[in-house]
Each structure stands twice: as C-alpha cells, then as structure tokens.
Design a protein around this motif. Structure first.
Motif, PDB file in Angstrom:
ATOM      1  N   SER A 111     -26.164  36.846  -7.097  1.00 17.60           N
ATOM      2  CA  SER A 111     -26.094  36.336  -5.723  1.00 17.60           C
ATOM      3  C   SER A 111     -26.501  37.361  -4.680  1.00 17.60           C
ATOM      4  O   SER A 111     -25.901  37.447  -3.611  1.00 17.60           O
TER       5      SER A 111
ATOM      6  N   PHE B  56     -21.118  26.814  -0.843  1.00 18.09           N
ATOM      7  CA  PHE B  56     -21.126  27.015   0.602  1.00 18.09           C
ATOM      8  C   PHE B  56     -20.276  25.991   1.344  1.00 18.09           C
ATOM      9  O   PHE B  56     -19.591  26.311   2.312  1.00 18.09           O
TER      10      PHE B  56
ATOM     11  N   SER C 206     -16.636  27.325   0.609  1.00 21.46           N
ATOM     12  CA  SER C 206     -16.348  28.758   0.754  1.00 21.46           C
ATOM     13  C   SER C 206     -16.990  29.379   1.977  1.00 21.46           C
ATOM     14  O   SER C 206     -16.569  30.444   2.435  1.00 21.46           O
TER      15      SER C 206
ATOM     16  N   LYS D 244     -19.977  30.654   1.928  1.00 22.52           N
ATOM     17  CA  LYS D 244     -20.748  31.802   1.464  1.00 22.52           C
ATOM     18  C   LYS D 244     -22.247  31.510   1.534  1.00 22.52           C
ATOM     19  O   LYS D 244     -22.707  30.486   1.020  1.00 22.52           O
TER      20      LYS D 244
ATOM     21  N   TYR E 197     -24.561  38.966   3.977  1.00 22.27           N
ATOM     22  CA  TYR E 197     -23.671  38.031   3.284  1.00 22.27           C
ATOM     23  C   TYR E 197     -22.594  37.556   4.238  1.00 22.27           C
ATOM     24  O   TYR E 197     -22.055  38.337   5.036  1.00 22.27           O
ATOM     25  N   THR E 198     -22.296  36.273   4.188  1.00 22.73           N
ATOM     26  CA  THR E 198     -21.189  35.715   4.957  1.00 22.73           C
ATOM     27  C   THR E 198     -20.282  34.926   4.025  1.00 22.73           C
ATOM     28  O   THR E 198     -20.753  34.307   3.066  1.00 22.73           O
ATOM     29  N   ALA E 199     -19.003  34.955   4.313  1.00 21.40           N
ATOM     30  CA  ALA E 199     -18.031  34.130   3.580  1.00 21.40           C
ATOM     31  C   ALA E 199     -17.212  33.298   4.554  1.00 21.40           C
ATOM     32  O   ALA E 199     -16.151  32.790   4.203  1.00 21.40           O
TER      33      ALA E 199
END
Length: 1019
Positions: free
Chosen positions: A92, A421, A424, A426, A440-442
């Motif tokens: 990822s 996504f 989460s 993400k 990256y984003t969560a």
C-alpha cells in the motif's frame, strides 16, 4: 486514481490475508537487548524501498497511482534522478520496487513523460501506460515490457480519417471473451482542438489493428475539431452494450465547448435513444475551454440504462483558465452539475482546479477523494473529501509538494482510495515539485503524512523525543518523523512552517499528551495535541518576555514550557499565550528536568549549579554550590520516582548526585568511593563529556545512564546504585561515531534508550535493571552448598550473561573463600546458573549474593543459609548400640550430648526406610539426650531408630541404628555392663538420671540374684 473498468463478469475477492499484506512492512527497529541496535531510518534507493531520496538523486512529478486488477499491487509513475520511471508497491505504498526506467532498454518519447496508466480488468499482472506516442504493456507484473502497435504509424497506412494531431493522453481496456481491447484518446496540449479522437486496438488480433471511433464525424453534426481528455469503457456491461464514454473538447460552430459523450451498441456518438452529449459548464452556465486534464469516475454499480437511476458519474476537470472543478454527470442529460468543491457565492464558484478523483462504493454510498489546487495559490497541493457525493470538505493538513515541472506551473495531485476507504478513510496522494512524495491519510483526507517517494533526503539525525519522534536534516530542510508500530510517517516538514533558526527540535510532554516542535535559534514553538498529526503555532513567542532565541527548552506538561536564557527562565503555563521572564541565577541555562510526579522542576546552568522550582517555574531557589568540575553545558535529570534527588553531568565530564532533601545537601561524585563489597567491578564513572543523562526504573535500587561524547570513551556509562554505593559499567559505542543525544523510556525491568550516533539512530533495551531472581541454596552439607538462580532473560541469543557469586559470614560480614568449578573463572564469575561452594565452616550462617555483571550489572539476588552441624556417628555412645540384640521390650534411648544443640529429633519405626508412616512408633523432639520408650515393644523384633541434632543455625543429617528385642522365653543371659554414657543433667528440675541409675541398679541386682539361684540349684 483508479478507473472503474471491469468489462466482463469477474468476481474479484480480496482475501483478508491480501488486505493485511498491504499494510505489512518490516519493522525498522531491530529487536535486541543489552546492546545497541541500529534503527533503520526511512530508506532511499532500491535497497531502501524508495521511501526517501538520496542526496543529488531526487524524486519529482509523481503522476499516477493505479491499482492492478485484484488490488494486490499499486503502480506509480514518477521521475527519479530526472528520469521517468514506473514503480510497484505491494504494501500500500509504504515501499516500492522500480519496474520501468526510461533509458536504453525502454525509451520513452521526447517528452519523457507518462500521460496515463491503466490496469487490465482481468489480469493482475497486466498493466498499460502511454508516453503520448507509444503504448507499453507488461504481462508479468513489470518484469518485462513491450510496445503495442503504434497508433500513428498504423493510422498513416490504414486510417481513412486523419492521423491524430495530438498525443495519447488517456487509456482504458476491455475484454470480451478472449479478445482484449485497448482504447486511447488523443488531445493537443495548449492549443485549440484539432484532429483527435478515440481509437481502439484489438490487441489479440494479428497486427494489433487500430480503429478510429471517429468522435468528430460520427454524429449528426460534425465537430470542427476535437481533444479527448479521458476515455472510459462501460465498467459493468461492456461485453453486451459495447459502451465507450469520453470527455471531449470540441470547436463546433467555431466556439469551444466540453462534453461527456458516449456511443453504445456500435452506434454513433450522441445518440438520443441511448446517451446524448452532456455539456460540461462552469457554474452550470459557461462553456469550458483550455482543458489540461480530465478524470471520469464511475460508481461500482454504474448502469447505462437511463431508467436505472444509476447512469451517473463524477468528472474531475483541470483547466488552464480557472474553470476546473468536480462536475456531476447524469447520462442522457443536456448539462452536468458544477459541484463547486470550494463553495459557491453570489453566482460565482470559487476557482478550483481538480487534477484527480477516486472513490469507493456505489451510487447511494460512494465516498469520494479528490486532489487539486486553489488557483490563487496554484503551487500548493490540496485535497477534498465527500461522503454524500455532492458536498466536499477540505483537508486540514495537506500533502507536501509544489508545482509540477510539466506544462502548467501548478500543483498536480493524484489520489488513490485504499480498499477499505469507505470505512477507514485510508487513501494515498501523490504530488509533484519541491518536497513531493506519496502521502497517506487515515481520516478521509483531513490530514496527510508522507510515507514514500519523498523528494527530501536524510543526511543527518538531529534530535529525538518520546517513543519515538525523529528530526532529520536534508541540509536545506528538516523533517519530523513519527515511528509507530514499525512504520514511519513524516508528520512535519519545514517546508510547511516558517522557521528562522538553524534547526528544529522535538519534545514530548511527560504525560505523552502533547508533542512540541521548537525553532532552535529562532523564537517559535508549535504544539500538537494529536500525537504529531497536526501542529499549531503558539499565539506569542518568548520575544514578548524579552527573549531573543531558543537554545535550551523543556516541556513540563501540555501547557507549561520553559526556555533557558542568561540567568533567566522564560516560562509559560498557557502554551505561549503569555510568556514571563523568571530570574534563575545559575548562568546560561542549558538543561531542565521535572520530577516523576511533576511537582518539582530543576534547571542547570553554565555555573555548574542548579536551581529548583516547586511552582511550575514561576520562582526559582537560590543556586546550589557548584560541582567540583565546572561544566559549561551541563545536563540534569531527576532520579526516577524521586522529587528531591537529581544527577548532573556535562562537557567536562564526571557524574554528580544532589539530594535537596538531605540534612546537609551537597554534591557527591558517583564512583569515587570503593565499593563496600569486595568483588572485581569498576567503581569509577570515567565520563569525559556527558551529553545525555537519564534515570530509569530499577528493582533493587536505582539505575542511571550517561551518554559520553568523548571519542575514546565507551559511550554509555551505566550506574547501578544500591544505597550509597554505586557501581559503574559501560556499553560500547556502536560503530565509530560518538553519541550526541540520549533519551529514555522508563519501564519496569526493561528501560529503553534511544541514542544518536553520527547520522545513525540506535536503541538499547536494558533488561538487567532487576535483581537476579530465585536465588536458592541446595545440596547443603557441613562444609559446602550449591547456589542456583534464574537466568536473566535478555531476549538476545547473542548476549552471554555472566554472573558473580560470593558468600559472606553472616556474623562478621567477611567474605569467605571458596572453591571454584570449571564453569567459573577464578574471580567467581560464571556463565551458568548454579555454583557449588566448598570449604565452609560447620554449622555457620552465610549470606549468599548473586549478581549479573556482564554485559552490565544487575541488582543483587540474595539468600541466607547455614551449613549443617556434624551429625552423630558410631562413636557417640548410642544406646541401644547399632546392631544390638536382646534389648528389653521397654528400652531406654541415649547418646552423647552436643554442646551447640538446642534440641534433638528421634524417630522409632519398624520400617528401615522410615518412609511408611503407619510403621512409625514414635516421633520425638527432645531437649535431652535420652528418652525412655513409654510403650512395650514386641519380643524378637527388629526396630529402627534414628537421631539428628538441631542447632540455632541448622539441622544435621539423620544418624540411623537398628536393634532386636529379647526373646519371650529366652534363658537368662549374662549381662555385660554397657559402656559409659555421658548424660546431660538438667539443672532446673529433680535430676532424672537418679531414677535412671536406680532403675539400672535394680535390673543389675535382679540379674545377680538370678545367677546365684541358678548356680546353687540342685540337679
């Protein structure tokens, strides 16, 4: 983005193992204890997974992020060292492998740019990309690449219509049965639309023939020219409907306009019965021109049947004139809807250019993520998120990056939703320009951290804090990294803040509820309350209290900070809302510390004195006396768990202890006194240039760690302190560089230390700050014993722990000499967990101590024991004697007394092993050395008895004997006088031995009478 392009019925099931593998990366921390272990920093180049750049070899222009068919791998395009490349990631986007590099083997067109990339809808190893002129494909996951037939060459020989004017800017694929189709759209960059369109290649047909789908002419009213910016096949029913959808810019009637146009069932474009052209209009009124990029995203349940209600998509549009945005498209309608992602006011939409769109879900539940920029700040990347498909929220913390070097001088942002996504949040984002990278984003694009392909390099490690934040330098810029669960994320770059000093420093509050970044040499401090995810600058700085620059600083809690000045502490308890100058007359203040309970602060200054504060730094006490050796840069710490004991070291060396609570507080240098226990272990600190100090948790005393920056020193001095005695050990410096920074994380039985050595970061886990456990004494004899203990578990097979065993006389405290075994060296150390000690005194109490002394010293495990007294033997005048016969059935037991005895134990049994409890006739604990059996034994029977001695210290071994009773009808026998028996006469009562003598005399008298009678009997 990831185009939805499943072109035939294909069920792709992502197993749990596959999804988890996307997030699995090798932990950067080597698991080792009792030795420095290198922490792998974010890696550069092929061997480092292309996380960061290497100096002079930089990333730029991350252009496309694309899933393969089963979402087991991500492919990305980016420039590396000025060359366009394709990378592949199976975790990822955390790390990458280069699978294509523009060069001798695979040569891109003159532009050196990849304009689009698309994955096969059915083959996870099949990828296509175009450089604008050629189309490259791999069938083996990027191991090898081949070119398809050239659209332009084929058109020159076979096309009825004109050869495309522009370049290939968009691709898609479809599969019908065994036939693979590749679709290409061409456009002319920066000029009015020309002879361009949508072209289809049957890849599996001989010669890979191309067909012009003729967007310009196959319609009721031909266009004058055309640019096709995106082409997408019907993602759910292509095999039946043969649907092809394009985003096209035309010049019909001499005026440019943009449409979403489609053709179905092999018919012409713009068929009213299936899908008429839909005009894309800014603010739903103005025709759009000057398109630079377009992406059409279709939901997972897309259905081109007009009556289904799912003939719908979202268009991301980037233009050169401020007309870009996200537009909602309903199939077979006349115009799209401008969603105005940044708002709409007074009939005018806020100018936003959108460079990419991606999402997860169907018409009713889709979640969208988009990337782009505000044209008022065109070089700053931005992202937006939509949970309802109609309204969008902007990021709070954007990905880093700047203007792309391609075409327009603007930020290009590419986005990719991860498989979960929708729940989460993400996703990934790729950026271009200075400080570009994969972010990256969560949290659905609210905040972004950089994780790979970063333009910034790591040249030096500057500072560390907490568990674990790391500041690295790239000469020009610094980065703040957060290491969590073995995964690095860059949470701050100095490109995103304004600093005026030489570097940044990081600190974590003792409670762990706040992270701070300070501008060293400047005046600004930033705070994060979400573990470094976002930082906010303080309202004011130390300049409001006449401060000039931050050199030393300290975080006491989430709101209270201290900054050192010359004989003054700048203090705030409101996180910088108000700063105050607090007098603290100890010279230039270089270090601060807070007690474990947070109640006391200390400051150390260049006068080699310290001062304390009990009110959060508002007032400071009179300076202490200086240490013996003046240090211009001292560092100070509290003893863990104490609010009065502090330790100090500095650039002139040595380590000092000070107790504010002592009757007469004074500095004491550690390691100057000879240890009171006599065993071979270093007693001096040998610290030459102390640059770091930390007090950890210990069981059995306290433990102190001091980092020495001297080139010839061992590196880390470790003090094991028991009472007033300190024992110093050392841990060698890893590599050749000296240490410059030390922080510690205190934990019971396993203190963890992080250290910076040169440009490297190391971790040391101390699992020996505990006593040697379970010290036991076994196999005790009159002159020897065996000591056993539990091995200290340091979780590292490369570490051989050495132990030291010694024994002292409990009465005198003197160390006792002992014999060693082959497992021990001559100084009493051992690598085993048992040790036999010989040549001890009989019936003596000893104190046994066991220490682990290598690689560092543990705390002592102890046991108290006594050797056995001598046991009785056959010379102690036993009665009955061993093996005696014809013993009366009411016997008397006696033996010599022992001077040190406090009692005797006696057991009488018919079992020679004494194991059968049912055969035991008597068990006695006696204070006398005799006992008369109070029952009647059986004639002609063997009996077993044993006796042992109890002293004040120990118990002897049993001494056994056996006798046989007299026969019931036995003839009189001659009675021999027994040997003399020494009896101990109790003085406190009527002597029992008198009655014993009378009894014995009576027996003898009767025996004499019987003999006389028998000798005179008449026969």
């Amino acid at each position: 983005m990831f185009k939805t392009k499943i072109s035939k019925v294909l069920g792709v099931v992502l197993t749990a193992a596959m999804v988890l593998s996307m997030f699995t990366v090798a932990t950067p921390v080597a698991a080792a204890n009792q030795d420095w272990s290198k922490i792998s920093l974010p890696g550069s180049g092929a061997t480092g997974g292309y996380v960061v750049s290497t100096p002079r070899v930089r990333f730029d222009n991350i252009g496309i992020l694309e899933w393969n068919a089963d979402k087991s791998a991500i492919y990305a395009t980016a420039e590396y060292d000025g060359v366009m490349c394709v990378f592949k990631s199976t975790n990822s986007g955390r790390s990458w492998k280069m699978v294509f590099e523009d060069g001798d083997v695979y040569t891109l067109a003159a532009s050196g740019r990849i304009f689009d990339m698309v994955a096969s809808s059915v083959n996870a190893n099949e990828i296509y990309f175009t450089d604008g002129h050629d189309i490259f494909t791999t069938k083996d996951g990027g191991a090898t690449w081949n070119k398809m037939s050239n659209l332009y060459t084929y058109a020159a020989s076979n096309f009825v219509t004109a050869i495309p004017d522009g370049i290939i800017v968009t691709l898609d694929t479809a599969v019908v049965g065994a036939t693979k189709y590749v679709f290409a759209g061409t456009a002319s960059l920066g000029v009015a639309p020309g002879d361009n369109g949508v072209y289809m290649c049957q890849e599996t047909a001989f010669g890979m023939p191309w067909t012009d789908l003729d967007v310009i002419n196959q319609r009721e009213a031909a266009w004058d020219g055309c640019n096709v910016w995106d082409v997408v096949v019907d993602p759910t029913d292509f095999a039946t409907k043969q649907g092809v959808i394009a985003v096209a810019e035309d010049t019909a009637l001499g005026a440019e306009a943009t449409y979403i146009t489609a053709k179905y069932f092999g018919n012409q474009w713009n068929m009213p019965s299936t899908c008429i052209d839909t005009a894309v209009e800014e603010n739903n009124t103005d025709s759009i021109t000057g398109i630079y990029h377009a992406e059409l995203w279709l939901p997972s349940d897309f259905n081109s049947n007009i009556a289904s209600g799912k003939f719908q998509g979202w268009l991301a549009l980037q233009t050169s004139g401020g007309q870009g945005d996200v537009y909602l498209w309903y199939g077979n309608t006349l115009t799209t809807i401008d969603l105005n992602v940044r708002g709409y006011s007074a009939g005018v939409g806020t100018a936003t250019e959108v460079t990419d769109i991606d999402g997860i879900g169907g018409i009713a539940d889709a979640r969208l993520i988009i990337g782009g920029y505000n044209i008022a700040a065109a070089s700053a990347p931005l992202t937006w998120y939509s949970s309802d498909r109609l309204t969008f929220s902007a990021n709070v913390k954007a990905p880093t990056g700047a203007a792309s070097s391609w075409g327009l001088s603007v930020a290009t942002v590419t986005v990719l939703a991860l498989p979960d996504f929708a729940t989460s949040g993400k996703a990934l984002a790729g950026t271009a320009g200075y400080d570009c990278g994969v972010s990256y984003t969560a949290d659905f694009g609210k905040t972004w951290n950089q994780i790979s392909m970063m333009r910034q390099a790591i040249v030096t490690v500057e500072n560390i804090a907490g568990n674990l934040f790391i500041v690295t330098s790239d000469y020009a810029e610094q980065s703040l990294w957060r290491l969590n669960g073995g995964v690095y994320e860059r949470v701050l770059s100095t490109t995103s803040i304004t600093e005026t000093g030489t570097t940044i420093d990081v600190a974590v509050s003792p409670a762990g509820d706040a992270v701070f970044v300070a501008d060293i040499g400047g005046t600004t401090i930033w705070r994060s309350l979400d573990n470094g995810q976002t930082f906010a600058q303080q309202v004011s700085s130390i300049t409001t209290a006449d401060g000039t620059a931050i050199n030393s600083w300290f975080v006491s809690n989430a709101n209270t900070l201290l900054v050192g000045g010359d004989n003054v502490v700048y203090q705030t308890s409101t996180n910088g809302v108000l700063w105050f100058a607090r007098p603290c007359v100890i010279g230039t203040i270089t270090s601060f510390a807070v007690s474990t309970d947070g109640s006391v602060l200390v400051a150390a200054g260049s006068d080699s004195t310290i001062s304390k504060s009990v009110d959060g730094g508002v007032t400071w006490s009179t300076a202490t006396a200086p240490t013996t050796v003046t240090s211009s840069v001292p560092v100070v710490t509290f003893q863990n768990g104490s609010n009065s004991v502090v330790y100090l070291t500095g650039d002139n060396g040595h380590v000092y202890k000070y107790d504010f609570a002592a009757t007469t507080p004074a500095w004491k240098e550690l390691g100057t006194a000879t240890p009171v226990t006599d065993f071979d272990w270093a007693a001096t600190s040998a610290v030459v240039n102390g640059v770091g100090i930390f007090s950890g948790i210990a069981s059995g005393g306290s433990v102190l760690y001091v980092l020495d920056a001297n080139a010839v020193a061992d590196g880390l001095s470790r003090f094991t302190m028991v009472g007033t005695t300190s024992y110093a050990g050392s841990v060698a410096t890893p590599g050749t560089a000296v240490g410059t920074k030390l922080i510690g994380i205190a934990a019971p039985g396993a203190n963890m230390l992080y250290g910076i050595f040169g440009a490297e970061l190391y971790v040391y886990t101390d699992k020996m700050a505990v006593p040697v456990a379970n010290v036991q004494i076994t196999k005790i004899t009159t002159t020897s014993l065996t000591v056993t203990w539990d091995a200290l578990n340091v979780d590292n097979s490369n570490i051989e722990v050495m132990y030291y065993v010694y024994i002292t006389d409990a009465a005198t405290g003197a160390k006792v000499a002992y014999m060693t075994t082959s497992a021990f060296t001559s100084d009493g150390t051992t690598v085993g967990t048992s040790f036999k000690i010989n040549d001890l005194d009989v019936d003596t109490v000893y104190q046994v101590s066991v220490w682990a002394v290598d690689p560092v010293m543990s705390f002592v495990g102890t046991a108290s024991v006594s050797t056995q007294p001598d046991r009785p033997d056959y010379t102690v005048n036993l009665m009955p004697t061993n093996g005696a016969i014809n013993i009366p059935i009411k016997p008397v037991f006696a033996w010599d007394s022992v001077a040190t005895a406090v009692s005797y134990d006696l057991i009488l049994s018919t079992d020679p092993t004494f194991a059968d409890a049912t055969k035991v006739l008597a068990t006695k604990s006696l204070t006398t050395n005799y006992w008369a059996y109070d029952g009647t034994l059986t004639n002609s029977t063997s009996y077993y008895w044993r006796v042992r001695i109890n002293t004040a210290n120990s118990t002897s071994e049993w001494f056994p004997a056996v006798f046989t009773t007299v026969k019931a009808d036995a003839a009189p026998v001659e009675v021999n006088n027994p040997p003399a028996i020494t009896l101990t006469v109790p003085q406190a009562e009527t002597p029992v031995y008198i009655w014993l003598i009378v009894a014995v005399g009576a027996i003898l008298t009767l025996a004499v009478i019987v003999l006389i009678v028998r000798t005179r009997r008449v026969v």
